[in-house]
Design an enzyme around this catalytic site. Structure first.
Site, mmCIF file in Angstrom:
data_model
loop_
_atom_site.group_PDB
_atom_site.id
_atom_site.type_symbol
_atom_site.label_atom_id
_atom_site.label_comp_id
_atom_site.label_asym_id
_atom_site.label_seq_id
_atom_site.Cartn_x
_atom_site.Cartn_y
_atom_site.Cartn_z
ATOM 1 N N LEU A 92 -3.405 -11.673 -2.939
ATOM 2 C CA LEU A 92 -4.021 -12.436 -4.026
ATOM 3 C C LEU A 92 -4.233 -11.576 -5.276
ATOM 4 O O LEU A 92 -4.364 -12.098 -6.374
ATOM 5 C CB LEU A 92 -5.363 -13.025 -3.566
ATOM 6 C CG LEU A 92 -5.269 -14.073 -2.452
ATOM 7 C CD1 LEU A 92 -6.649 -14.449 -1.947
ATOM 8 C CD2 LEU A 92 -4.522 -15.309 -2.948
ATOM 9 N N HIS A 133 -3.640 -5.475 6.467
ATOM 10 C CA HIS A 133 -3.669 -5.685 5.016
ATOM 11 C C HIS A 133 -5.117 -5.567 4.488
ATOM 12 O O HIS A 133 -5.354 -4.904 3.475
ATOM 13 C CB HIS A 133 -3.077 -7.071 4.720
ATOM 14 C CG HIS A 133 -3.047 -7.456 3.290
ATOM 15 N ND1 HIS A 133 -1.886 -7.474 2.541
ATOM 16 C CD2 HIS A 133 -4.022 -7.860 2.437
ATOM 17 C CE1 HIS A 133 -2.159 -7.862 1.305
ATOM 18 N NE2 HIS A 133 -3.446 -8.119 1.216
ATOM 19 N N GLU A 134 -6.066 -6.190 5.190
ATOM 20 C CA GLU A 134 -7.461 -6.154 4.730
ATOM 21 C C GLU A 134 -8.070 -4.762 4.914
ATOM 22 O O GLU A 134 -8.801 -4.276 4.049
ATOM 23 C CB GLU A 134 -8.312 -7.202 5.456
ATOM 24 C CG GLU A 134 -7.858 -8.646 5.287
ATOM 25 C CD GLU A 134 -7.538 -9.045 3.863
ATOM 26 O OE1 GLU A 134 -8.115 -8.472 2.915
ATOM 27 O OE2 GLU A 134 -6.674 -9.929 3.681
ATOM 28 N N HIS A 137 -7.043 -2.679 2.085
ATOM 29 C CA HIS A 137 -7.846 -2.953 0.886
ATOM 30 C C HIS A 137 -9.157 -2.164 0.906
ATOM 31 O O HIS A 137 -9.591 -1.635 -0.128
ATOM 32 C CB HIS A 137 -8.217 -4.436 0.805
ATOM 33 C CG HIS A 137 -7.216 -5.299 0.103
ATOM 34 N ND1 HIS A 137 -6.831 -5.075 -1.210
ATOM 35 C CD2 HIS A 137 -6.555 -6.416 0.497
ATOM 36 C CE1 HIS A 137 -5.957 -6.021 -1.562
ATOM 37 N NE2 HIS A 137 -5.769 -6.843 -0.549
HETATM 38 O O1 GNR Z 1 -3.277 -14.868 1.579
HETATM 39 C C1 GNR Z 1 -2.710 -13.836 1.970
HETATM 40 N N1 GNR Z 1 -1.559 -13.938 2.684
HETATM 41 C C2 GNR Z 1 -0.989 -12.860 3.340
HETATM 42 C C3 GNR Z 1 0.297 -13.001 3.809
HETATM 43 C C4 GNR Z 1 0.911 -11.986 4.470
HETATM 44 C C5 GNR Z 1 0.244 -10.804 4.680
HETATM 45 C C6 GNR Z 1 -1.043 -10.620 4.208
HETATM 46 C C7 GNR Z 1 -1.666 -11.654 3.548
HETATM 47 S S1 GNR Z 1 -3.277 -11.460 2.990
HETATM 48 C C8 GNR Z 1 -3.257 -12.521 1.598
HETATM 49 C C9 GNR Z 1 -4.639 -12.620 0.983
HETATM 50 C C10 GNR Z 1 -5.051 -11.269 0.459
HETATM 51 O O2 GNR Z 1 -4.619 -10.772 -0.555
HETATM 52 N N2 GNR Z 1 -5.914 -10.606 1.185
HETATM 53 O O3 GNR Z 1 -6.323 -9.383 0.817
HETATM 54 NI NI NI Z 2 -4.650 -8.613 -0.407
#
Ligand code: GNR
Ligand code: NI
Length: 167
Positions: A92, A133-134, A137
């Site tokens: 995002l 992914h989180e 972050h």
């Molecule tokens: O909405 C999100 N979709 C997604 C798709 C594939 C791998 C990771 C993600 S996370 C993302 C939302 C986001 O930015 N979370 O930090």
């Molecule tokens: Ni993200």
């Protein structure tokens, strides 16, 4: 409840490492509620506090289609990971960019929930990808960091242009 603005690349606050959450109070619960609302509205399957300018080890997730599998991830630690695979990913904070990155298809994470209760989650596939992914972050890392310099620079340029246009 409120929608929170989501920071976008190259905002330097996305590069901060979140501090550990030590206090599980009403203020934290209000932030979590706002983060879920913001994530569903975006729409996204995860949102890290770092993305809304709050430098804490906190993320919310819901990888279900019915929006009924809310997960709160606080002070997460990776216990195990296995099976690297190429997976298509978006963020995002980097709108309209999708790229393949290498992620573990299996991961075990220990974290705390909104009440401070410790729990373990064993995940695979999209949930495993979203967890990685989180957690990235929360450590100031973005998926573009796994791409070649050429690709990363192109994406960054595109984002800077986009922001100039919005001003
Ligand atoms: O909405 C999100 N979709 C997604 C798709 C594939 C791998 C990771 C993600 S996370 C993302 C939302 C986001 O930015 N979370 O930090
Ligand atoms: Ni993200």
């Amino acid at each position: 409840m409120a929608l929170l603005p989501i920071l976008q690349l190259p905002d330097p606050r996305l590069r901060e490492r979140g501090a550990r959450v030590e206090t599980f109070d009403e203020k934290l619960h209000a932030l979590i509620a706002d983060m879920f609302e913001t994530m569903y509205a975006a729409p996204g399957i995860g949102l890290a506090a770092t993305q809304v300018g709050v430098s804490l080890q906190l993320a919310v997730m819901d990888c279900s289609e019915a929006h009924n599998e809310q997960r709160v991830l606080i002070n997460p630690e990776v216990l195990a990971e296995d099976d690297l695979e190429e997976m298509e990913e978006g963020c995002l904070s980097i709108p309209d960019v999708q790229e393949k990155v290498r992620r573990y298809n299996h991961i075990t994470v220990r974290a705390q929930d909104a009440a401070g209760q410790s729990y373990e989650i064993k995940a695979e596939g999209l949930l495993a990808q979203c967890l990685q992914h989180e957690i990235d972050h929360l450590n100031g890392k973005l998926f573009v960091d796994y791409l070649s310099r050429l690709k990363r620079d192109r994406i960054k340029k595109k984002m800077v242009k986009l922001h100039k246009r919005e001003q």
